[in-house]
Scaffold this active site. Structure first.
Site, PDB file in Angstrom:
ATOM      1  N   LYS A 172       0.792  -1.378  -0.146  1.00 29.41           N
ATOM      2  CA  LYS A 172       0.401  -0.023   0.308  1.00 29.41           C
ATOM      3  C   LYS A 172       1.060   0.888   0.334  1.00 29.41           C
ATOM      4  O   LYS A 172       1.374   1.322   1.229  1.00 29.41           O
ATOM      5  CB  LYS A 172      -1.049   0.240   1.307  1.00 29.41           C
ATOM      6  CG  LYS A 172      -1.970   1.580   1.011  1.00 29.41           C
ATOM      7  CD  LYS A 172      -2.363   1.159   2.267  1.00 29.41           C
ATOM      8  CE  LYS A 172      -2.304   3.049   3.035  1.00 29.41           C
ATOM      9  NZ  LYS A 172      -2.034   3.811   2.153  1.00 29.41           N
ATOM     10  N   GLY A 225       7.136   4.629   7.628  1.00 29.19           N
ATOM     11  CA  GLY A 225       5.478   6.304   7.890  1.00 29.19           C
ATOM     12  C   GLY A 225       5.938   6.883   9.287  1.00 29.19           C
ATOM     13  O   GLY A 225       7.213   6.661   9.881  1.00 29.19           O
ATOM     14  N   THR A 227       5.348   7.619  13.661  1.00 21.97           N
ATOM     15  CA  THR A 227       5.852   7.456  14.371  1.00 21.97           C
ATOM     16  C   THR A 227       4.553   7.001  14.899  1.00 21.97           C
ATOM     17  O   THR A 227       4.194   5.750  15.772  1.00 21.97           O
ATOM     18  CB  THR A 227       6.462   7.735  15.440  1.00 21.97           C
ATOM     19  OG1 THR A 227       7.827   7.766  15.023  1.00 21.97           O
ATOM     20  CG2 THR A 227       6.709   7.090  17.239  1.00 21.97           C
ATOM     21  N   THR A 229       1.761   6.234  13.538  1.00 24.46           N
ATOM     22  CA  THR A 229       1.115   5.158  12.565  1.00 24.46           C
ATOM     23  C   THR A 229       1.464   4.142  12.883  1.00 24.46           C
ATOM     24  O   THR A 229       0.986   2.724  13.376  1.00 24.46           O
ATOM     25  CB  THR A 229       1.487   5.710  11.409  1.00 24.46           C
ATOM     26  OG1 THR A 229       0.999   6.772  10.955  1.00 24.46           O
ATOM     27  CG2 THR A 229       0.310   4.498  10.814  1.00 24.46           C
ATOM     28  N   GLU A 247      10.230   1.516   9.918  1.00 20.51           N
ATOM     29  CA  GLU A 247      10.378   2.777   9.923  1.00 20.51           C
ATOM     30  C   GLU A 247      10.086   3.983  10.141  1.00 20.51           C
ATOM     31  O   GLU A 247       8.966   4.408   9.770  1.00 20.51           O
ATOM     32  CB  GLU A 247      11.521   2.702   8.672  1.00 20.51           C
ATOM     33  CG  GLU A 247      11.875   1.423   7.339  1.00 20.51           C
ATOM     34  CD  GLU A 247      13.446   1.141   8.685  1.00 20.51           C
ATOM     35  OE1 GLU A 247      14.215   2.554   9.185  1.00 20.51           O
ATOM     36  OE2 GLU A 247      14.615  -0.057   8.349  1.00 20.51           O
ATOM     37  N   CYS A 281      13.192  11.459   6.045  1.00 19.59           N
ATOM     38  CA  CYS A 281      13.288  11.494   7.640  1.00 19.59           C
ATOM     39  C   CYS A 281      14.895  11.346   8.460  1.00 19.59           C
ATOM     40  O   CYS A 281      14.909  11.479   9.043  1.00 19.59           O
ATOM     41  CB  CYS A 281      12.701   9.970   7.627  1.00 19.59           C
ATOM     42  SG  CYS A 281      13.660   9.258   6.244  1.00 19.59           S
ATOM     43  N   GLU A 382       9.166  15.902  15.759  1.00 14.96           N
ATOM     44  CA  GLU A 382       9.178  16.278  14.784  1.00 14.96           C
ATOM     45  C   GLU A 382       8.485  17.018  12.928  1.00 14.96           C
ATOM     46  O   GLU A 382       6.956  16.887  13.197  1.00 14.96           O
ATOM     47  CB  GLU A 382       8.702  14.406  13.776  1.00 14.96           C
ATOM     48  CG  GLU A 382       9.413  14.864  12.529  1.00 14.96           C
ATOM     49  CD  GLU A 382       9.170  12.452  11.400  1.00 14.96           C
ATOM     50  OE1 GLU A 382       8.568  12.636  11.845  1.00 14.96           O
ATOM     51  OE2 GLU A 382      10.249  12.518  10.726  1.00 14.96           O
TER      52      GLU A 382
HETATM   53  P1  NAD Z   1       1.792   7.686   7.622  1.00 13.47           P
HETATM   54  O1  NAD Z   1       2.214   6.801   9.315  1.00 13.47           O
HETATM   55  O2  NAD Z   1       0.777   9.038   8.194  1.00 13.47           O
HETATM   56  O3  NAD Z   1       1.725   6.978   6.438  1.00 13.47           O
HETATM   57  C1  NAD Z   1       2.259   5.973   6.269  1.00 13.47           C
HETATM   58  C2  NAD Z   1       1.677   5.322   5.602  1.00 13.47           C
HETATM   59  O4  NAD Z   1       0.628   4.713   6.497  1.00 13.47           O
HETATM   60  C3  NAD Z   1       0.933   5.420   4.344  1.00 13.47           C
HETATM   61  O5  NAD Z   1       0.724   4.272   3.261  1.00 13.47           O
HETATM   62  C4  NAD Z   1      -0.111   5.827   5.287  1.00 13.47           C
HETATM   63  O6  NAD Z   1      -1.716   5.243   4.619  1.00 13.47           O
HETATM   64  C5  NAD Z   1      -0.262   3.943   6.151  1.00 13.47           C
HETATM   65  N1  NAD Z   1      -1.214   4.306   7.264  1.00 13.47           N
HETATM   66  C6  NAD Z   1      -1.796   5.229   8.290  1.00 13.47           C
HETATM   67  N2  NAD Z   1      -2.481   4.693   8.868  1.00 13.47           N
HETATM   68  C7  NAD Z   1      -2.276   3.867   9.323  1.00 13.47           C
HETATM   69  C8  NAD Z   1      -3.019   1.999   9.743  1.00 13.47           C
HETATM   70  N3  NAD Z   1      -3.893   2.692  10.674  1.00 13.47           N
HETATM   71  N4  NAD Z   1      -2.119   0.902   9.483  1.00 13.47           N
HETATM   72  C9  NAD Z   1      -2.336   1.148   8.328  1.00 13.47           C
HETATM   73  N5  NAD Z   1      -1.735   1.817   7.795  1.00 13.47           N
HETATM   74  C10 NAD Z   1      -1.791   2.913   7.255  1.00 13.47           C
HETATM   75  O7  NAD Z   1       3.709   8.826   7.399  1.00 13.47           O
HETATM   76  P2  NAD Z   1       3.084   9.606   6.176  1.00 13.47           P
HETATM   77  O8  NAD Z   1       2.693  10.869   6.647  1.00 13.47           O
HETATM   78  O9  NAD Z   1       2.817   9.767   4.989  1.00 13.47           O
HETATM   79  O10 NAD Z   1       5.420  10.088   6.156  1.00 13.47           O
HETATM   80  C11 NAD Z   1       5.896  10.985   6.543  1.00 13.47           C
HETATM   81  C12 NAD Z   1       5.664  10.164   8.147  1.00 13.47           C
HETATM   82  O11 NAD Z   1       7.458   8.935   7.689  1.00 13.47           O
HETATM   83  C13 NAD Z   1       7.442  10.632   8.288  1.00 13.47           C
HETATM   84  O12 NAD Z   1       7.309  10.990  10.188  1.00 13.47           O
HETATM   85  C14 NAD Z   1       8.602  10.431   8.211  1.00 13.47           C
HETATM   86  O13 NAD Z   1      10.206  10.780   9.250  1.00 13.47           O
HETATM   87  C15 NAD Z   1       8.476   9.156   8.257  1.00 13.47           C
HETATM   88  N6  NAD Z   1       9.863   8.406   7.439  1.00 13.47           N
HETATM   89  C16 NAD Z   1      10.286   7.651   8.448  1.00 13.47           C
HETATM   90  C17 NAD Z   1      11.234   6.931   6.920  1.00 13.47           C
HETATM   91  C18 NAD Z   1      12.286   6.363   7.978  1.00 13.47           C
HETATM   92  O14 NAD Z   1      13.232   5.586   6.538  1.00 13.47           O
HETATM   93  N7  NAD Z   1      12.426   6.282   8.779  1.00 13.47           N
HETATM   94  C19 NAD Z   1      11.053   7.800   6.006  1.00 13.47           C
HETATM   95  C20 NAD Z   1      10.672   8.215   5.404  1.00 13.47           C
HETATM   96  C21 NAD Z   1       9.616   8.672   6.103  1.00 13.47           C
END
Ligand code: NAD
Length: 478
Positions: A172, A225, A227, A229, A247, A281, A382
């Protein structure tokens, strides 16, 4: 562009027929749709992936290599289309999609196609008794969930090792940036990639991501994504004892000692602060500068940032749009909070309105703030946007304490000519990734991931191959 799901080798809309608007952030307007899928679509994807597992997992690795390389080569052939699509969907400048996102997506696939052929199994001799060897079998159907900031780059970072290790996948992508994952599935359809091996279900997190994570038929979840989530996903996986790799977010320190070449550090710090509008990130959002060079660094850094061009990501700019209207509001909210917390805005601090076709886009001036306590919310939470803080320090102990003061532990840059100090600091900083005198130099063989609330587990290289396989030790008596 109207995005479709890819299930059992076929591109199709959501079973419900519902769709969600997809926005172009640089013009602030809808420019396409994506399926508003739900658990029914997820179930179809899981069924297809289960049916495909037997043949994919038993396929000779050379054949699996060929299939993955076909996808990578097709992306390369269509790279201009991918670069443009990523830039429009996410708001990032085309140069960045062209230098980083798309080539790296190709490398991810090629790297793991090759890694599965070189992934060794372990063997341990137990003296006088016999020999152990470790089988590593694919897990079955796995779930891969990715974010919007580096859409195709992080999507392939997950699906490539999962597929290479012999699993079938239900993936997804972020609902905010679905287009390049869709283009990849169009390639899969075109090359007749074995059906059911990769399934991509588009839609909202709670309606698509959650059913993937909750399904007992999904054997492991790889998530990148936020923290919060990650916390939800981790709870579900804990209940089911499901393998999970998380991650998550970061609040990374960029530590600059007084023995450095300031010009060189500034050039990299421009990138580590503001590349992709600060939405990486790994960006170093807390900049700690030794007090002996604080004023000099500050003046030159601010001057350099004020020269950056902001605007239409399809033109020759340094800074494009942030990803969505709600993210724009969140970032501006943190800039207001910084003022309330006693910070001084040295440059930026406002929404930017370009002239012409992007006047309704989501742009923010690159923002530098000083005068904040290291424990304030702006320095602890963040922001994930083009906002950095400057904080002076005097001793190693003091900067280690401040750098380690957040709940996160993803990445850190340390700038010094004293290599002993570099090693000492690298050992002391609580972070999964440390760069000494550099930023974002990535070797795909190295373990990648964070500690504390930045995540669980490591991806990259054989770490990812280990995650996506189940080890089984076999002891054979002499
Ligand atoms: P997000 O957590 O909102 O969404 C990430 C993904 O999870 C999306 O596909 C979203 O639809 C899905 N999702 C949302 N709710 C869910 C649930 N309840 N169950 C399963 N899936 C769900 O994050 P975002 O806003 O898309 O991304 C930004 C975040 O990602 C920032 O915090 C960033 O630091 C982090 N990030 C981390 C890394 C890493 O490698 N550590 C890399 C890139 C981004």
């Amino acid at each position: 562009m109207n995005v479709l799901n890819y299930i059992n080798g076929t591109l199709r809309p959501a079973v419900s027929g519902k769709a969600i608007d997809n926005y172009n952030p640089s013009i602030g307007a809808v420019y396409g749709t994506l399926p508003d899928s739900d658990s029914e679509d997820v179930q179809l994807a899981i069924e297809a992936a289960e049916a495909a597992f037997e043949s994919w997992s038993k396929m000779p690795m050379e054949t699996r290599f060929d299939w993955l390389m076909k996808i990578a080569n097709e992306i390369e052939l269509q790279k201009e289309e991918f670069i443009l699509a990523e830039s429009i969907d996410n708001g990032k400048p085309t140069w960045l999609a062209s230098m980083s996102d798309i080539p790296r997506a190709v490398s991810n696939i090629k790297f793991f196609a090759a890694a599965q052929m070189n992934f060794p199994s372990e063997s341990h001799h137990t003296p006088g008794q016999g020999i152990n060897y470790t089988l590593r079998k694919p897990l079955g159907v796995v779930g891969c969930i990715s974010p919007w900031n580096l859409p195709l780059y992080l999507f392939t970072w997950k699906i490539a090792p999962a597929l290479a290790a012999g699993n079938t996948v239900v993936a997804k992508p972020s609902e905010i940036t679905p287009v390049t994952a869709f283009l990849l599935t169009k390639i899969c359809e075109k090359i007749n990639f074995p059906k059911g091996v990769l399934n991509v279900v588009h839609g909202l997190g709670p309606k698509v991501g959650q059913p993937i994570v909750e399904s007992k038929r999904i054997k492991a979840v790889a998530f990148t994504g936020g923290t919060q989530t990650g916390r939800i996903i981790n709870k579900v996986c804990a209940e089911q004892f499901k393998k999970v790799s998380l991650e998550l977010g970061g609040k990374n320190p960029n530590i600059i000692f007084d023995d450095v070449n300031i010009d060189e550090v500034i050039e990299t710090t421009v990138k580590s602060s503001f590349n992709n509008q600060g939405q990486i990130c790994l960006c170093g959002s807390r900049i700690f500068i030794h007090k002996n060079i604080y004023e000099t660094f500050k003046v030159r850094f601010v001057e350099r940032i004020q020269k950056l061009q902001i605007g239409d990501p399809l033109t020759d700019v340094n800074i494009g749009a942030v990803v969505s209207a709600s993210h724009l509001e969140k970032i501006l909210g943190y800039i207001e909070l910084a003022k309330q917390e006693g910070g001084t805005i040295l440059t930026g601090g406002k929404r930017f309105v370009p002239e012409g076709r992007c006047e309704s886009g989501y742009f923010i001036e690159p923002t530098i703030i000083e005068g904040l306590d290291y424990q304030c919310r702006v320095n602890q939470e963040e922001i994930f946007g083009p906002v950095v803080t400057l904080t002076p320090f005097e001793t190693e102990e003091e900067v280690i304490m401040m750098a380690n003061s957040t709940l996160f532990g993803l990445a850190c840059s340390i700038w010094t000519k004293d290599i002993e100090r570099g090693h000492r600091m690298a050992e002391a900083i609580e972070s999964g990734i440390i760069w000494v005198n550099s930023w974002m130099v990535r070797d795909l063989r190295t373990p990648f991931g964070g500690m504390k609330e930045s995540g669980i587990g490591r991806e990259g290289g054989f770490e990812a191959m280990r995650f996506f396989t189940e080890p089984k030790n076999v002891f054979v008596k002499y």
